[in-house]
Design an enzyme around this catalytic site. Structure first.
Site, PDB file in Angstrom:
ATOM      1  N   ARG A  18     -23.038  13.761  13.753  1.00  0.00           N
ATOM      2  CA  ARG A  18     -23.024  14.126  12.176  1.00  0.00           C
ATOM      3  C   ARG A  18     -23.325  12.923  10.859  1.00  0.00           C
ATOM      4  NH1 ARG A  18     -16.615  15.017  12.454  1.00  0.00           N
ATOM      5  NH2 ARG A  18     -16.830  13.290  13.884  1.00  0.00           N
ATOM      6  N   ASN A  36     -18.208  19.244  13.481  1.00  0.00           N
ATOM      7  CA  ASN A  36     -17.764  19.950  14.767  1.00  0.00           C
ATOM      8  C   ASN A  36     -16.931  21.252  14.619  1.00  0.00           C
ATOM      9  OD1 ASN A  36     -18.919  18.109  16.084  1.00  0.00           O
ATOM     10  ND2 ASN A  36     -17.289  16.494  16.425  1.00  0.00           N
TER      11      ASN A  36
END
Length: 777
Positions: A18, A36
């Site tokens: 990320r 997520n």
């Protein structure tokens, strides 16, 4: 304004994925967010320019973090009412179920080691240092999405300085769930053999542990995925004491060395082995001893090789600062046949008569995970055990041609493996998640571990039910019984899979081929005729198989007792080659000491052969090699799995004689071609009688078995018009046999294949079961 929704599946959690997306988005002036979603990463990308988003998506795949694996990127453009003014990393959500999985545990990275060695760094000498590029993953995750509050690190709240790093997308420790420091992380504890905490007496517990090891003490040291028993390697007495306490008479111990240079002092290391040793997965690598080998002879008795591993946790690196020996024994701390210990109380209670001291920590190990073991055969890596560093990273079966049309996203399969060296596999969404090493399910605690591990892998793969449950064909295996229970629970069909068929299916998939002739050679696998197979030539198209040839069926007088005392198998193989009294004279004259009860037992074995009482039938290649081993006086009792055959390989390794030959002979029985293994053993004894060097005889006998298997495979290949021959089963960890089979197959113009990313032994049987079962949907 152009807007795209991007879903990324693979190993993309806990690897800095990320923040990496965040940095790429800033670079390309992309607004939106990344987060997520259970087992997938969702990205919303918004820009005035469609091409900028396309470049952004392309760079996500090309410049992914080094630990991540992307199995798929799916994206679509859509009309959006929302307008984003910046790019953000949002909190995780569990509203989506995909096919990603928690990454395996990997070795501490160079950046963390530099910080750990820097006296000015606040993580100086920190034994639990980690970042997004390294450290524990699978062993500390409890559930998904992979966030700190769902790991065993939840018990250690971050200090202000660590929290600042953890929340900064530009920092290497952004959402590094295992991150901590000396202020906020787990702590070490040193106990004596009575379980008394003596930590307060010492300012540096790792230094004290090193000193205790130098003084010939045995320590139990808790690590990332379990506990190791550790001792010095230079002293015969210390290693012998460890063996006695562990009741581990002869099995080789793995050793940990500080660095490659230290390993080179006593081992040969080629470039492939070097690469494996320093890889982030840090497996144990089986290496050949060199001429300067100077460790205790008790470390790896009567073998020409030894398992070596480099440090992979910060504790290991720090420990070697205080060690005088070139290496340390680093072996799994467990009662024989049971799982490695992970709970502090269990460690102390169960190992108090083995370890002199305990170096423990207070971070929970949620998933125990043994070290992986690799051996290079003809410069190709062969997994002996695929566990820490690799499990449970999935096999993407959609990469294999034959599966693209038959695997369906809405079907889940559980495969439970054999009985020894067991793993299990969950196959869903075209991904096969093979568990860490489980072990011998004959032991109750291992059986419990298996059940717990299934539940946990179901949890982190978001698997709620199964459509099929696959198991071994053997009806009495505990894993088979568990498969029946689970299939009933989920009302799923039960699919028994023949052991060697499963081996062959993995071999085919590993090499992306549709059909092949399989040489399956191992200790035992339940055959479809109810006998014990183990030296088989099969034709397989993955979905099905046909038995084409085998070794000569032999009797096992006393059943499993023959596997412990291979002189019984030797007697069986020679039974048809001598007159009864002549064979008895040979046994009484040369092998009487190998029978536990002397001449009386020899008589009993003959009666069992005559009456077939308590006498199984087998075609096992492993038992044939055991017989050769005992016939040459190499090993007469099995104290660990594969001992006689492994010692035979090491004995033969010391021979350079290529002229001495034992020609394989064949006979046909029940319509199948059979290699006459009785004749090979008879010829072996004849060479002994003629006074030939026993090491040369061992090499000739091994070669005869290998050539015999290869020739039967070539006959089958011509009959089936198949141009690929593959080798599988534990016998093919023997480098000499593997090379001889390959040489024989390729000399006739056929392609030879072996395992690549799977185990030749039983560790990948569950994967093969899942593969075969997938064709039953």
């Amino acid at each position: 304004m152009e807007t795209a929704k991007i879903l990324v599946q693979g190993i993309v959690q806990g690897v800095g994925f990320r923040p990496n997306v965040y940095r790429i988005a800033i670079k390309h002036d992309i607004n939106g967010y990344v987060r997520n979603l259970g087992n997938v990463v969702e990205i919303i990308a918004q820009s005035h320019d469609y091409n900028d988003i396309e470049k952004f998506i392309s760079e996500i795949e090309v410049k992914k973090p080094p630990v991540s694996i992307i199995n798929s990127i799916e994206y679509s453009f859509f009309e959006s009412n929302a307008s984003f003014s910046e790019f953000k990393i949002l909190e995780s959500s569990n509203s989506f179920s995909g096919t990603s999985v928690i990454p395996p545990d990997i070795a501490v990275c160079e950046n963390c080691l530099k910080e750990m060695r820097n006296p000015k760094d606040r993580r100086f000498n920190h034994p639990f240092i980690a970042c997004t590029d390294c450290g524990p993953r699978f062993t500390l995750i409890d559930s998904i999405p992979y966030d700190r509050n769902r790991t065993s690190m939840d018990e250690f709240p971050l200090c202000n300085e660590c929290m600042e790093e953890y929340t900064n997308p530009l920092d290497r420790r952004y959402h590094a769930e295992a991150s901590c420091c000396n202020t906020c992380g787990p702590s070490l504890q040193l106990l004596n053999k009575d379980g008394v905490d003596i930590s307060f007496k010492h300012t540096n517990l790792i230094k004290k542990a090193g000193e205790l090891l130098n003084e010939s003490n045995i320590l139990a040291i808790k690590g990332i995925g379990g506990t190791h028993l550790v001792s010095k390697v230079s002293d015969d007495d210390t290693v012998s004491i460890l063996r006695k306490r562990l009741t581990r008479e002869n099995q080789a111990f793995a050793c940990m060395v500080k660095d490659i240079e230290s390993a080179l002092e006593f081992c040969e290391i080629n470039s492939y082995e070097n690469e494996a040793l320093i890889a982030k997965e840090r497996p144990i690598v089986v290496l050949k001893k060199n001429s300067n080998y100077n460790l205790s002879k008790e470390v790896s008795p009567l073998l020409h090789n030894i398992g070596v591993i480099l440090p992979y946790s910060p504790i290991h690196h720090l420990l070697f600062d205080y060690i005088n020996d070139p290496a340390l024994i680093m072996t799994s701390a467990n009662i024989p046949g049971e799982p490695m210990m992970i709970d502090n109380k269990d460690i102390v209670n169960n190992l108090s008569k083995i370890a002199d001291y305990f170096l423990l920590h207070n971070r929970k190990i949620i998933n125990r995970c043994d070290d992986s073991v690799i051996r290079f055969v003809d410069d190709k890596a062969s997994f002996i055990r695929r566990s820490r560093g690799y499990a449970p990273a999935p096999y993407n079966l959609n990469e294999y041609d034959k599966f693209k049309s038959i695997l369906h996203k809405n079907h889940n399969i559980l495969a439970l493996g054999p009985e020894l060296d067991l793993t299990f596999t969950i196959l869903k969404n075209k991904m096969a998640y093979v568990s860490q090493h489980i072990g011998n399910t004959n032991k109750f605690k291992t059986y419990e571990f298996l059940q717990d591990a299934i539940k946990h892998l179901m949890k982190i793969t978001s698997t709620n039910s199964f459509d099929l449950v696959a198991c071994d064909l053997h009806p009495q295996f505990f894993s088979t019984q568990l498969a029946k229970e689970i299939s009933n629970k989920f009302q799923a069909d039960l699919i028994p899979v023949q052991h060697h068929h499963a081996h062959g299916a993995v071999l085919a998939v590993d090499n992306n081929i549709d059909e092949l002739i399989v040489i399956a050679a191992d200790g035992v696998g339940y055959g479809d005729d109810g006998t014990a197979w183990g030296g088989e030539i099969l034709y397989s198209d993955i979905e099905s198989y046909e038995r084409m040839a085998s070794l000569l069926p032999q009797k096992l007088p006393g059943g499993d007792l023959s596997t412990k005392y291979p002189v019984r198998v030797m007697t069986s193989l020679l039974y048809s080659k001598f007159e009864k009294n002549e064979l008895k004279d040979i046994l009484n004259k040369h092998y009487i000491d190998y029978f536990k009860h002397g001449a009386m037992e020899i008589d009993l074995v003959f009666k069992q052969m005559e009456s077939n009482l308590n006498t199984a039938i087998t075609t096992s290649a492993g038992r044939v090699l055991d017989s050769i081993s005992v016939a040459l006086g190499v090993c007469h009792e099995r104290t660990y799995e594969g001992e006689a055959s492994m010692k035979l390989e090491s004995f033969a390794y010391r021979s350079n004689n290529d002229k001495l030959k034992i020609a394989p002979e064949f006979i046909e029985i029940d319509g199948l071609l059979r290699l006459d293994t009785s004749q090979i053993l008879y010829d072996t004894l004849d060479l002994v009688k003629r006074g030939e060097n026993k090491k040369d005889i061992a090499k000739a006998a091994q070669d005869s078995v290998a050539i015999g298997l290869a020739k039967m495979a070539l006959i089958a290949a011509n009959k089936k018009d198949v141009n690929v021959v593959g080798a599988t089963g534990g016998v093919f960890y023997n480098e000499a046999i593997s090379k001889k089979v390959k040489e024989t197959v390729e000399r006739d113009g056929f392609k030879f294949v072996s395992h690549r990313n799977s185990c030749a032994g039983d560790g990948s049987v569950s994967l093969g079961q899942a593969i075969v079962a997938s064709f039953k949907l």
